[in-house]
Design an enzyme around this catalytic site. Structure first.
Site, short mmCIF file in Angstrom:
data_model
loop_
_atom_site.label_atom_id
_atom_site.label_comp_id
_atom_site.label_asym_id
_atom_site.label_seq_id
_atom_site.Cartn_x
_atom_site.Cartn_y
_atom_site.Cartn_z
N HIS A 87 -0.88 -0.51 -9.68
CA HIS A 87 -1.68 -0.82 -8.83
C HIS A 87 -1.82 -2.37 -10.05
O HIS A 87 -2.83 -2.44 -9.67
CB HIS A 87 -2.91 -0.26 -8.63
CG HIS A 87 -3.57 -1.29 -7.14
ND1 HIS A 87 -3.69 -0.66 -5.68
CD2 HIS A 87 -3.30 -2.50 -5.91
CE1 HIS A 87 -4.02 -1.24 -4.98
NE2 HIS A 87 -3.46 -2.49 -5.35
N ARG A 136 1.35 -1.29 0.07
CA ARG A 136 -0.15 0.33 -0.21
C ARG A 136 1.02 1.54 -0.20
O ARG A 136 1.93 1.11 0.16
CB ARG A 136 -1.05 0.00 1.60
CG ARG A 136 -2.00 -0.77 1.07
CD ARG A 136 -3.55 -0.33 0.09
NE ARG A 136 -4.29 -1.66 -0.01
CZ ARG A 136 -4.11 -2.71 -0.85
NH1 ARG A 136 -3.03 -3.15 -1.38
NH2 ARG A 136 -5.83 -3.40 -0.33
P1 NDP Z 1 -1.49 -11.36 5.02
O1 NDP Z 1 -2.21 -11.01 5.36
O2 NDP Z 1 -1.34 -13.11 4.33
O3 NDP Z 1 0.27 -11.36 4.96
C1 NDP Z 1 1.18 -10.35 6.00
C2 NDP Z 1 1.57 -11.13 6.44
O4 NDP Z 1 2.73 -9.32 7.11
C3 NDP Z 1 2.65 -11.81 7.21
O5 NDP Z 1 3.55 -12.13 7.32
C4 NDP Z 1 2.71 -11.05 9.57
O6 NDP Z 1 3.03 -11.53 9.77
C5 NDP Z 1 3.30 -10.09 8.47
N1 NDP Z 1 2.94 -8.55 9.55
C6 NDP Z 1 1.64 -8.19 9.63
N2 NDP Z 1 1.89 -7.01 10.58
C7 NDP Z 1 2.36 -7.24 10.85
C8 NDP Z 1 3.81 -5.88 11.17
N3 NDP Z 1 3.26 -5.20 12.26
N4 NDP Z 1 5.31 -6.12 11.66
C9 NDP Z 1 5.98 -7.71 11.09
N5 NDP Z 1 5.16 -8.29 9.97
C10 NDP Z 1 3.67 -8.04 9.96
O7 NDP Z 1 -1.60 -11.00 4.01
P2 NDP Z 1 -0.74 -10.96 1.84
O8 NDP Z 1 0.52 -11.85 2.22
O9 NDP Z 1 -2.74 -11.89 1.47
O10 NDP Z 1 -1.00 -9.63 0.99
C11 NDP Z 1 -0.38 -8.43 1.76
C12 NDP Z 1 -0.58 -7.07 1.73
O11 NDP Z 1 -0.17 -6.65 0.39
C13 NDP Z 1 -2.25 -6.99 1.56
O12 NDP Z 1 -2.63 -7.14 2.85
C14 NDP Z 1 -1.74 -5.53 0.78
O13 NDP Z 1 -2.40 -4.59 1.04
C15 NDP Z 1 -1.39 -5.59 -0.72
N6 NDP Z 1 -1.42 -6.65 -1.95
C16 NDP Z 1 -1.38 -5.61 -3.49
C17 NDP Z 1 -1.38 -6.12 -4.62
C18 NDP Z 1 -1.10 -5.41 -5.20
O14 NDP Z 1 -1.96 -5.64 -6.30
N7 NDP Z 1 -0.88 -4.19 -5.61
C19 NDP Z 1 -2.34 -7.66 -4.11
C20 NDP Z 1 -2.64 -7.80 -3.62
C21 NDP Z 1 -2.51 -7.60 -2.33
P3 NDP Z 1 2.43 -12.85 10.85
O15 NDP Z 1 2.85 -13.73 9.61
O16 NDP Z 1 3.01 -13.25 11.82
O17 NDP Z 1 0.96 -13.16 10.64
C1 OXD Z 2 -5.75 -6.30 -2.99
C2 OXD Z 2 -5.34 -5.12 -4.00
O1 OXD Z 2 -5.51 -6.16 -2.07
O2 OXD Z 2 -5.74 -5.77 -4.99
O3 OXD Z 2 -6.12 -7.17 -3.34
O4 OXD Z 2 -4.58 -4.29 -3.81
#
Ligand code: NDP
Ligand code: OXD
Length: 306
Positions: free
Chosen positions: A269, A221
């Site tokens: 995006h 983001r």
């Molecule tokens: P997940 O919820 O599966 O994974 C999030 C990861 O971040 C986990 O490993 C979590 O740790 C870690 N995390 C969260 N908060 C913290 C923190 N404070 N400190 C350290 N680590 C942290 O999310 P996804 O992998 O599915 O997606 C990640 C992000 O990608 C989405 O939230 C979205 O914003 C973005 N996205 C962007 C897209 C695009 O087209 N650009 C498409 C899809 C998603 P833990 O494993 O310990 O819980």
């Molecule tokens: C998502 C994105 O969060 O597209 O899936 O950014």
């Protein structure tokens, strides 16, 4: 069972048809103001009015992975929030990030400029050992990305909230280990959810910990990055470049400095798109499961923020 669909930026008809085909017993309709109360919602960036008028929703299914926009709204405490769980996104994210890392590592941008100018020139091969890549966030997308980068023999580090173990990836976790993790990395990939703890995380201080000549790839983001700090580090030469897919304001405003910065690659995006058929199949399976009282993957923990 009644399902209401309220997704900004999507043509509703193919979604409605797909959901009706997958759940023939359900009454599926497009949400509009004053619509009857539904049991389940399929949503992306709905207005607050949607939740105000649908207080009886048992669950809402987000048609994306990130729920930051949804968690800014007032959603009844009993309404379960479920995010997309991969649904074809992780392979796209791995393609995008590996492409960006390899393009930078192999200097393909510079080769393209040379050959366009009619120059047959070589650059000194770089050492992978000097290109450790760090992945912030080792969830559904981050883990796939980290594993894919390891396949190309880059030294890969990953950072998450809780301790993780991933073959080929040196895993770090928690705030205490964050700065040591960053000091190891030359390329940094952001795949964190946007939460109060992660907003503005990529600042002059934290990006300044990357090895000199560092490179940022932000596919999570826009609000993870302090824009002015990134520009200052690029201009000082501490960072060699950045590939950015997400922005604080989208579309990226025409006057924003990122558009024309020579060290920044901008994409709109698009790193991991929601794939309609896969998403409908996953959401339909989960609606059926929730309806029969089962738990489903991708249920959001509101206190954690993802
Ligand atoms: P997940 O919820 O599966 O994974 C999030 C990861 O971040 C986990 O490993 C979590 O740790 C870690 N995390 C969260 N908060 C913290 C923190 N404070 N400190 C350290 N680590 C942290 O999310 P996804 O992998 O599915 O997606 C990640 C992000 O990608 C989405 O939230 C979205 O914003 C973005 N996205 C962007 C897209 C695009 O087209 N650009 C498409 C899809 C998603 P833990 O494993 O310990 O819980
Ligand atoms: C998502 C994105 O969060 O597209 O899936 O950014």
């Amino acid at each position: 069972m009644r399902i209401t669909f309220c997704c900004a930026d999507s043509k509703p008809e193919p979604w409605l048809e797909g959901l009706r085909a997958a759940l023939p017993q359900a009454d599926v309709s497009l949400w509009q103001a004053g619509a009857p109360q539904a049991d389940y919602g399929v949503v992306w960036s709905p207005p607050q009015q949607f939740f105000d008028e649908q207080p009886g929703l048992k669950a809402v299914f987000n048609t994306g992975a990130g729920v930051d926009a949804l968690l800014k709204l007032r959603v009844a405490a009993h309404t379960q929030i479920v995010r997309l769980d991969d649904a074809g996104m992780s392979v796209q994210m791995a393609e995008y990030v590996c492409h960006a890392v390899i393009r930078h590592f192999r200097e393909f941008g510079a080769y393209e400029a040379d050959t366009r100018a009619g120059q047959w020139s070589f650059r000194k091969p770089r050492s992978r050992a000097d290109f450790p890549v760090g992945v912030l966030g080792l969830g559904v997308l981050g883990e796939r990305v980290a594993r894919s980068l390891a396949q190309f023999d880059f030294p890969v580090h990953g950072w998450s909230q809780s301790a993780r173990q991933i073959a080929g990836v040196r895993c770090w976790h928690g705030t205490d280990q964050r700065d040591d993790f960053l000091r190891q990395c030359k390329v940094l990939v952001c795949l964190l959810p946007l939460t109060p703890q992660t907003e503005n995380l990529l600042s002059q201080r934290t990006l300044g910990l990357l090895r000199p000549g560092g490179y940022l790839i932000n596919v999570a983001r826009g609000a993870h990055v302090v824009d002015a700090d990134l520009l200052a580090l690029l201009d000082s030469g501490h960072l060699a470049g950045a590939t950015l897919d997400v922005f604080r304001q989208e579309p990226l405003p025409a006057a924003h400095a990122f558009w024309k910065h020579p060290k920044i690659t901008v994409t709109p995006h698009t790193s991991a798109r929601t794939l309609r058929d896969e998403s409908i199949a996953q959401i339909a399976r989960k609606i059926t499961a929730v309806h029969s009282g089962q738990s489903v993957a991708g249920t959001v923990d509101r206190d954690r923020g993802y």
